[in-house]
Motif scaffolding. Structure first.
Motif, PDB file in Angstrom:
ATOM      1  N   VAL A 129       0.497  -1.053   0.134  1.00 17.54           N
ATOM      2  CA  VAL A 129      -0.136   0.597   0.080  1.00 17.54           C
ATOM      3  C   VAL A 129       0.556   1.227   0.085  1.00 17.54           C
ATOM      4  O   VAL A 129       1.337   1.012   0.579  1.00 17.54           O
ATOM      5  CB  VAL A 129      -0.450   0.009   1.062  1.00 17.54           C
ATOM      6  CG1 VAL A 129      -1.722   1.541   1.350  1.00 17.54           C
ATOM      7  CG2 VAL A 129      -1.796  -1.176   1.199  1.00 17.54           C
ATOM      8  N   GLY A 130       0.301   2.213  -0.417  1.00 17.54           N
ATOM      9  CA  GLY A 130       1.194   3.177  -1.275  1.00 17.54           C
ATOM     10  C   GLY A 130       0.619   4.859  -0.462  1.00 17.54           C
ATOM     11  O   GLY A 130      -0.104   4.642   0.951  1.00 17.54           O
ATOM     12  N   ASP A 131       0.167   5.439  -1.348  1.00 10.49           N
ATOM     13  CA  ASP A 131      -0.647   6.482  -0.491  1.00 10.49           C
ATOM     14  C   ASP A 131      -2.306   6.323  -0.820  1.00 10.49           C
ATOM     15  O   ASP A 131      -2.544   5.823  -1.582  1.00 10.49           O
ATOM     16  CB  ASP A 131      -0.436   8.090  -1.609  1.00 10.49           C
ATOM     17  CG  ASP A 131       1.059   8.771  -1.803  1.00 10.49           C
ATOM     18  OD1 ASP A 131       1.970   8.173  -0.261  1.00 10.49           O
ATOM     19  OD2 ASP A 131       1.266   9.230  -2.012  1.00 10.49           O
ATOM     20  N   ILE A 132      -3.069   6.840   0.866  1.00 15.13           N
ATOM     21  CA  ILE A 132      -4.640   6.912   0.396  1.00 15.13           C
ATOM     22  C   ILE A 132      -4.510   7.914   0.671  1.00 15.13           C
ATOM     23  O   ILE A 132      -4.093   9.089   1.697  1.00 15.13           O
ATOM     24  CB  ILE A 132      -4.474   5.709   2.229  1.00 15.13           C
ATOM     25  CG1 ILE A 132      -4.042   4.849   2.054  1.00 15.13           C
ATOM     26  CG2 ILE A 132      -6.196   5.885   2.176  1.00 15.13           C
ATOM     27  CD1 ILE A 132      -3.925   4.019   3.775  1.00 15.13           C
ATOM     28  N   LYS A 133      -5.869   8.164  -0.533  1.00 12.62           N
ATOM     29  CA  LYS A 133      -5.978   9.896  -0.952  1.00 12.62           C
ATOM     30  C   LYS A 133      -7.499   9.102  -0.587  1.00 12.62           C
ATOM     31  O   LYS A 133      -8.091   8.483  -0.878  1.00 12.62           O
ATOM     32  CB  LYS A 133      -5.727  10.341  -2.380  1.00 12.62           C
ATOM     33  CG  LYS A 133      -4.033  10.304  -2.315  1.00 12.62           C
ATOM     34  CD  LYS A 133      -3.861  10.996  -3.618  1.00 12.62           C
ATOM     35  CE  LYS A 133      -2.667  10.694  -4.482  1.00 12.62           C
ATOM     36  NZ  LYS A 133      -1.789  11.706  -5.650  1.00 12.62           N
ATOM     37  N   ILE A 134      -7.865  10.429   0.010  1.00 13.10           N
ATOM     38  CA  ILE A 134      -9.566  11.335  -0.093  1.00 13.10           C
ATOM     39  C   ILE A 134     -10.028  12.379  -0.803  1.00 13.10           C
ATOM     40  O   ILE A 134      -9.096  13.499  -0.163  1.00 13.10           O
ATOM     41  CB  ILE A 134     -10.022  11.046   1.399  1.00 13.10           C
ATOM     42  CG1 ILE A 134      -8.950   9.562   2.401  1.00 13.10           C
ATOM     43  CG2 ILE A 134     -10.882  11.386   1.860  1.00 13.10           C
ATOM     44  CD1 ILE A 134      -9.134  10.015   3.837  1.00 13.10           C
ATOM     45  N   VAL A 135     -10.660  12.386  -1.170  1.00 14.75           N
ATOM     46  CA  VAL A 135     -10.836  13.368  -2.416  1.00 14.75           C
ATOM     47  C   VAL A 135     -12.439  13.335  -2.443  1.00 14.75           C
ATOM     48  O   VAL A 135     -13.671  12.287  -2.294  1.00 14.75           O
ATOM     49  CB  VAL A 135     -10.365  13.157  -4.593  1.00 14.75           C
ATOM     50  CG1 VAL A 135      -9.553  12.514  -3.686  1.00 14.75           C
ATOM     51  CG2 VAL A 135     -10.705  11.754  -5.047  1.00 14.75           C
ATOM     52  N   ASP A 136     -12.983  14.318  -2.954  1.00 13.54           N
ATOM     53  CA  ASP A 136     -14.475  15.013  -2.937  1.00 13.54           C
ATOM     54  C   ASP A 136     -15.484  15.526  -1.269  1.00 13.54           C
ATOM     55  O   ASP A 136     -16.607  15.165  -1.664  1.00 13.54           O
ATOM     56  CB  ASP A 136     -15.485  13.899  -3.180  1.00 13.54           C
ATOM     57  CG  ASP A 136     -14.615  13.673  -4.888  1.00 13.54           C
ATOM     58  OD1 ASP A 136     -13.876  14.888  -5.841  1.00 13.54           O
ATOM     59  OD2 ASP A 136     -14.844  13.236  -5.586  1.00 13.54           O
ATOM     60  N   ARG A 137     -14.061  14.925  -0.471  1.00 14.95           N
ATOM     61  CA  ARG A 137     -15.087  16.075   0.668  1.00 14.95           C
ATOM     62  C   ARG A 137     -15.845  17.196   0.416  1.00 14.95           C
ATOM     63  O   ARG A 137     -14.944  18.239   0.113  1.00 14.95           O
ATOM     64  CB  ARG A 137     -13.778  15.761   1.735  1.00 14.95           C
ATOM     65  CG  ARG A 137     -13.976  16.292   2.710  1.00 14.95           C
ATOM     66  CD  ARG A 137     -12.904  16.039   3.575  1.00 14.95           C
ATOM     67  NE  ARG A 137     -12.231  17.913   3.343  1.00 14.95           N
ATOM     68  CZ  ARG A 137     -12.601  18.071   3.672  1.00 14.95           C
ATOM     69  NH1 ARG A 137     -13.355  18.881   4.496  1.00 14.95           N
ATOM     70  NH2 ARG A 137     -11.541  19.975   3.622  1.00 14.95           N
ATOM     71  N   GLU A 138     -16.791  16.844   1.194  1.00 15.59           N
ATOM     72  CA  GLU A 138     -17.278  18.304   2.024  1.00 15.59           C
ATOM     73  C   GLU A 138     -16.512  18.834   2.704  1.00 15.59           C
ATOM     74  O   GLU A 138     -16.745  19.844   3.191  1.00 15.59           O
ATOM     75  CB  GLU A 138     -19.017  18.653   0.953  1.00 15.59           C
ATOM     76  CG  GLU A 138     -19.625  17.811  -0.439  1.00 15.59           C
ATOM     77  CD  GLU A 138     -20.049  18.388  -1.010  1.00 15.59           C
ATOM     78  OE1 GLU A 138     -20.963  18.123   0.222  1.00 15.59           O
ATOM     79  OE2 GLU A 138     -20.474  17.908  -2.144  1.00 15.59           O
ATOM     80  N   ASP A 139     -17.697  18.514   4.081  1.00 13.22           N
ATOM     81  CA  ASP A 139     -17.852  19.159   5.107  1.00 13.22           C
ATOM     82  C   ASP A 139     -16.895  18.166   6.675  1.00 13.22           C
ATOM     83  O   ASP A 139     -16.210  18.639   7.218  1.00 13.22           O
ATOM     84  CB  ASP A 139     -19.763  19.003   5.613  1.00 13.22           C
ATOM     85  CG  ASP A 139     -19.252  19.634   6.863  1.00 13.22           C
ATOM     86  OD1 ASP A 139     -19.310  20.812   7.487  1.00 13.22           O
ATOM     87  OD2 ASP A 139     -20.163  19.006   7.605  1.00 13.22           O
ATOM     88  N   ILE A 140     -16.974  17.033   6.217  1.00 10.96           N
ATOM     89  CA  ILE A 140     -15.894  15.875   7.243  1.00 10.96           C
ATOM     90  C   ILE A 140     -14.798  15.911   7.004  1.00 10.96           C
ATOM     91  O   ILE A 140     -13.785  16.532   6.381  1.00 10.96           O
ATOM     92  CB  ILE A 140     -16.395  14.362   7.028  1.00 10.96           C
ATOM     93  CG1 ILE A 140     -17.965  13.946   6.648  1.00 10.96           C
ATOM     94  CG2 ILE A 140     -16.016  13.868   7.182  1.00 10.96           C
ATOM     95  CD1 ILE A 140     -18.245  12.536   6.321  1.00 10.96           C
TER      96      ILE A 140
END
Length: 264
Positions: free
Chosen positions: A154-165
């Protein structure tokens, strides 16, 4: 057999009564259903044929007699594993344990699951796993042909399209995975727990393989409406009529905290 009957029952929904029409063109499907059922139990050489049909002139019903020969009950030989890489002793032991079991679809699927799960958990995310089955003399020989391919961490773990959380509240759910062998079941488990918060409408994981044996993961999220309310009414043995209202919030202060307030 009930499996033969099922092919004719498919026409029942078009009728107003409980009558099942007899349509000769459904016999082939019925025979196939019955044969597949016997095979699923381990009778891989079973044959099913229509021996006779007899119509009752008074009721119009048709009695169908089937000629069924189950043949021998097949059992699993020790599954064979052909691969260009080493065979893990634990996997070999799990496959050996299936030798002698009835060759039902359940036991065959279990063998396939054990092979697939092993390679996925070891980081061979894109392993090419193929299974062949030969049924002879009451024995079912499974042969797994495996080309493991690249082993990923496992390399980078990205989180996209977040709004409020807050992004940190999501990222912490995936702590401890970076640098480990990629295991999609671990990601699935943590995504299920995120869904259980009620704060998300959709969660989608995208994997991007790098040439250095690293698999980056991108989590696409769509947040659900965080709050709402509902009204309810009922009756109790002692209280009589009951009216109530509740207000909930699934993402208090953007921290993925749950809040529920009820008023009776």
């Amino acid at each position: 057999m009930a499996q033969f009957q099922t092919a004719h029952n498919s026409q029942r929904g078009f009728l107003l009564d409980n009558f099942t029409p007899y349509l000769p063109e459904n016999n082939i499907t019925g025979i196939t259903n019955a044969k597949h059922y016997l095979q699923s139990l381990g009778y891989w050489k079973a044959t099913v044929e229509i021996e006779s049909t007899k119509r009752n002139p008074k009721t119009g019903s048709v009695a169908v007699t089937l000629d069924v020969h189950t043949g021998p009950l097949h059992r699993l030989a020790t599954p064979s594993l052909q691969t260009s890489g080493p065979v893990d002793p634990d996997l070999r032991s799990k496959l050996d344990a299936l030798g002698g079991e009835i060759a039902s679809t359940h036991s065959i699927n279990l063998a396939r699951q054990r092979v697939t799960t092993y390679y996925r958990k070891q980081g061979f995310q894109f392993a090419d796993i193929r299974m062949k089955a030969a049924h002879t003399n009451g024995t079912c020989q499974l042969v797994f042909q495996v080309e493991p391919g690249a082993r990923y961490r496992v390399g980078d773990i990205k989180i996209v399209d977040r709004e409020d959380i807050k992004i940190g509240r999501i990222a912490e759910r995936f702590e401890g995975l970076t640098g480990e062998h990629y295991d999609d079941s671990l990601f699935d488990e943590r995504i299920r727990k995120l869904f259980a918060t009620g704060a998300f409408k959709t969660l989608r994981l995208e994997n991007i393989a790098q040439p250095n044996g690293i698999l980056d993961a991108t989590l696409h999220i769509e947040e659900a409406k965080p709050d709402g309310y509902y009204l309810y009414a009922g009756a109790g043995s002692y209280e009589g009529g009951i009216l109530g209202a509740s207000y909930y919030h699934r993402n208090v202060f953007s921290e993925l905290w749950n809040f529920l307030f009820s008023l009776l």
